[in-house]
Design an enzyme around this catalytic site. Structure first.
Site, PDB file in Angstrom:
ATOM      1  N   CYS A   1       0.812  -1.223   0.000  1.00 31.63           N
ATOM      2  CA  CYS A   1       0.000   0.000   0.000  1.00 31.63           C
ATOM      3  C   CYS A   1       0.842   1.267   0.000  1.00 31.63           C
ATOM      4  CB  CYS A   1      -0.963  -0.014   1.183  1.00 31.63           C
ATOM      5  SG  CYS A   1      -2.043  -1.446   1.115  1.00 31.63           S
TER       6      CYS A   1
ATOM      7  N   HIS B   1      -3.557   6.831   2.526  1.00 29.99           N
ATOM      8  CA  HIS B   1      -3.915   5.512   1.988  1.00 29.99           C
ATOM      9  C   HIS B   1      -5.313   5.148   2.502  1.00 29.99           C
ATOM     10  CE1 HIS B   1      -3.953   1.433   0.835  1.00 29.99           C
ATOM     11  NE2 HIS B   1      -3.821   0.956   2.061  1.00 29.99           N
TER      12      HIS B   1
ATOM     13  N   ASN C   1      -9.910  -0.574  -0.746  1.00 29.67           N
ATOM     14  CA  ASN C   1      -8.452  -0.495  -0.712  1.00 29.67           C
ATOM     15  C   ASN C   1      -7.891  -1.067  -2.016  1.00 29.67           C
ATOM     16  OD1 ASN C   1      -5.724  -0.737  -0.248  1.00 29.67           O
ATOM     17  ND2 ASN C   1      -5.908  -1.754   1.733  1.00 29.67           N
TER      18      ASN C   1
HETATM   19  N1  ACO Z   1     -18.465  -9.083   8.803  1.00 30.27           N
HETATM   20  C1  ACO Z   1     -18.937  -9.329  10.026  1.00 30.27           C
HETATM   21  N2  ACO Z   1     -18.129  -9.649  11.053  1.00 30.27           N
HETATM   22  C2  ACO Z   1     -16.798  -9.708  10.809  1.00 30.27           C
HETATM   23  C3  ACO Z   1     -16.252  -9.466   9.539  1.00 30.27           C
HETATM   24  C4  ACO Z   1     -17.149  -9.139   8.502  1.00 30.27           C
HETATM   25  N3  ACO Z   1     -16.734  -8.876   7.255  1.00 30.27           N
HETATM   26  N4  ACO Z   1     -14.908  -9.601   9.607  1.00 30.27           N
HETATM   27  C5  ACO Z   1     -14.616  -9.920  10.870  1.00 30.27           C
HETATM   28  N5  ACO Z   1     -15.751  -9.998  11.603  1.00 30.27           N
HETATM   29  C6  ACO Z   1     -15.917 -10.320  13.021  1.00 30.27           C
HETATM   30  C7  ACO Z   1     -14.754 -11.145  13.554  1.00 30.27           C
HETATM   31  O1  ACO Z   1     -14.979 -12.527  13.351  1.00 30.27           O
HETATM   32  C8  ACO Z   1     -14.816 -10.787  15.020  1.00 30.27           C
HETATM   33  O2  ACO Z   1     -15.837 -11.531  15.633  1.00 30.27           O
HETATM   34  P1  ACO Z   1     -15.650 -12.097  17.153  1.00 30.27           P
HETATM   35  O3  ACO Z   1     -15.520 -10.856  18.002  1.00 30.27           O
HETATM   36  O4  ACO Z   1     -16.914 -12.839  17.356  1.00 30.27           O
HETATM   37  O5  ACO Z   1     -14.414 -12.911  17.108  1.00 30.27           O
HETATM   38  C9  ACO Z   1     -15.249  -9.317  15.012  1.00 30.27           C
HETATM   39  O6  ACO Z   1     -15.881  -9.092  13.762  1.00 30.27           O
HETATM   40  C10 ACO Z   1     -14.110  -8.337  15.173  1.00 30.27           C
HETATM   41  O7  ACO Z   1     -13.054  -8.705  14.241  1.00 30.27           O
HETATM   42  P2  ACO Z   1     -11.721  -7.878  14.119  1.00 30.27           P
HETATM   43  O8  ACO Z   1     -10.792  -8.536  13.176  1.00 30.27           O
HETATM   44  O9  ACO Z   1     -11.233  -7.550  15.494  1.00 30.27           O
HETATM   45  O10 ACO Z   1     -12.320  -6.559  13.422  1.00 30.27           O
HETATM   46  P3  ACO Z   1     -11.658  -5.155  13.304  1.00 30.27           P
HETATM   47  O11 ACO Z   1     -12.481  -4.160  13.936  1.00 30.27           O
HETATM   48  O12 ACO Z   1     -10.192  -5.183  13.651  1.00 30.27           O
HETATM   49  O13 ACO Z   1     -11.771  -4.881  11.739  1.00 30.27           O
HETATM   50  C11 ACO Z   1     -10.327  -4.873   9.816  1.00 30.27           C
HETATM   51  C12 ACO Z   1     -11.095  -5.729  10.817  1.00 30.27           C
HETATM   52  C13 ACO Z   1     -11.307  -4.043   9.049  1.00 30.27           C
HETATM   53  C14 ACO Z   1      -9.562  -5.800   8.867  1.00 30.27           C
HETATM   54  C15 ACO Z   1      -9.340  -3.942  10.567  1.00 30.27           C
HETATM   55  O14 ACO Z   1      -8.616  -4.703  11.518  1.00 30.27           O
HETATM   56  C16 ACO Z   1      -8.365  -3.225   9.683  1.00 30.27           C
HETATM   57  O15 ACO Z   1      -8.729  -2.325   8.963  1.00 30.27           O
HETATM   58  N6  ACO Z   1      -7.039  -3.535   9.747  1.00 30.27           N
HETATM   59  C17 ACO Z   1      -5.989  -2.800   9.079  1.00 30.27           C
HETATM   60  C18 ACO Z   1      -6.026  -2.959   7.572  1.00 30.27           C
HETATM   61  C19 ACO Z   1      -4.796  -2.274   6.941  1.00 30.27           C
HETATM   62  O16 ACO Z   1      -4.535  -1.113   7.159  1.00 30.27           O
HETATM   63  N7  ACO Z   1      -4.003  -3.038   6.183  1.00 30.27           N
HETATM   64  C20 ACO Z   1      -2.780  -2.514   5.622  1.00 30.27           C
HETATM   65  C21 ACO Z   1      -2.883  -2.296   4.180  1.00 30.27           C
HETATM   66  S1  ACO Z   1      -3.329  -3.726   3.254  1.00 30.27           S
HETATM   67  C22 ACO Z   1      -1.958  -4.158   2.273  1.00 30.27           C
HETATM   68  O17 ACO Z   1      -0.872  -3.684   2.439  1.00 30.27           O
HETATM   69  C23 ACO Z   1      -2.137  -5.209   1.207  1.00 30.27           C
END
Ligand code: ACO
Length: 333
Positions: free
Chosen positions: A116, A256, A286
């Protein structure tokens, strides 16, 4: 005489026409529009569905638009640098394929793999080629077809990504505009939290890697989230401080587009308002190396010569960084 700087002189972009919205996604995996909007901020993303077309196709489209908008002949370009983690194939580089497809017959080029941060890292490289006098017209492209490496059975990653490409033209200038400063960082220990496991020299493609779905993005979302928030804010505040900029001096933060909550947290640390932030995550998701130039493409008509912009990114590697630039032209309305 002023120092020679590299200035962005135009922008072109391309997103495929097919839309994958949250409602369609919630029929594919156990998710909902509410969850995705609340936790990420993405409404829909573009997916390149046409058979036989991939990253080079989108990059070529973006560059052709850029050349047309800037009245530049393809043979005038002397260097193409492409940020991507989804080249059409492991080799040759997408940049080389595009040089052929876009008619950049006098250019050489290569790809930069910084996920990214690909566009920011590529822009810094292009800047140095201009400042050194080695090149006069450089195209910097960010292009990714994330749908090719996204597992549409994994609800924790499939809502995040989309496909797209955008490119800028860099030229030398003596004026008080252009790229002024940059801070770029890497931390390879982050590889365990965000990677594509198989298909490289360590784990070449095999029946086993395919059965285990190891040719798709793997991410420990929460841990990556924490790093992204702290690192993007850290370098953005540092670049403001060392250039004596306050929030009032900044026309736009160009972050980003990975998660609206990460964008908001970064803006808060910089003490800048939402209306000073380029945001288009809701319509493209993204697109990895393409997010930042696609923002510039969408917001081009809001910019004017002399505007201060801070570009900032965070991605797999880990890679992160900020670039401070003064916008170099008034767009034709
Ligand atoms: N729909 C519904 N529920 C979901 C989904 C979904 N799509 N995805 C996860 N959940 C659930 C999980 O199972 C979990 O349930 P549980 O509490 O029963 O276990 C709950 O939601 C919370 O999951 P988390 O993974 O903690 O969710 P979070 O709030 O962290 O959001 C996300 C996930 C959006 C991926 C976030 O962590 C994020 O944005 N991370 C950073 C992404 C990023 O910046 N990446 C770098 C660039 S990418 C690259 O370089 C290729």
């Amino acid at each position: 005489m002023n120092k020679i700087r590299a200035a962005i002189k135009g922008i072109g972009g391309y997103v495929p026409p097919d839309i994958l919205d949250n409602f369609e996604l919630s029929r594919m995996v156990d998710t909902s529009n509410e969850w995705i909007m609340q936790r990420i901020g993405i409404k829909e993303r573009r997916i390149l569905k046409e058979k036989g077309k991939a990253t080079a196709y989108m990059g070529t489209k973006a560059i052709k638009e850029l050349l047309k908008k800037t009245n530049t002949a393809p043979e005038e370009i002397d260097f193409l640098i492409c940020g991507t983690i989804t080249p059409d194939m492991p080799f040759p580089a997408v940049a080389q394929i595009i040089c052929d497809k876009a008619g950049l017959i006098n250019a050489y080029g290569y790809d930069i793999n910084a996920a990214c941060s690909g566009f920011v890292f590529a822009l810094e490289t292009g800047r140095r080629f201009i400042e050194s006098g080695a090149c006069k017209k450089v195209v910097v492209l960010g292009a990714d077809m994330m749908s090719a490496i996204t597992n549409y059975e994994d609800r924790s990653t499939c809502p995040l990504f989309g496909d797209g490409a955008a490119a800028v033209l860099l030229e030398p200038t003596n004026e008080d505009v252009g790229i002024i400063d940059s801070i770029l960082k890497v931390d390879g220990s982050g590889a365990k939290l965000l990677h594509l496991y198989a298909g490289g020299s360590l784990h070449p493609a095999s029946y086993e890697t395919i059965d285990r779905k190891q040719h798709f993005v793997f991410q420990e979302g929460q841990n990556v989230f924490k790093f992204a928030v702290s690192k993007m804010a850290e370098v953005s505040v540092e670049i403001m401080q060392r250039n004596n900029l306050t929030h009032n001096d900044i026309k736009y933060l160009v972050p980003h587009q990975a998660n609206l909550r990460i964008i908001d947290a970064t803006a808060r640390r910089m003490e800048i308002n939402r209306d000073q932030v380029m945001i288009n995550i809701e319509k493209y998701g993204n697109t990895t190396a393409a997010t930042i130039p696609l923002c510039l493409w969408d917001f081009e008509n809001n910019l004017k010569k002399g505007d201060n912009l801070i570009l900032t990114s965070f991605g797999a590697g880990f890679t992160w960084g900020s670039i401070y630039l003064k916008w170099a032209y008034d767009p034709k309305k």
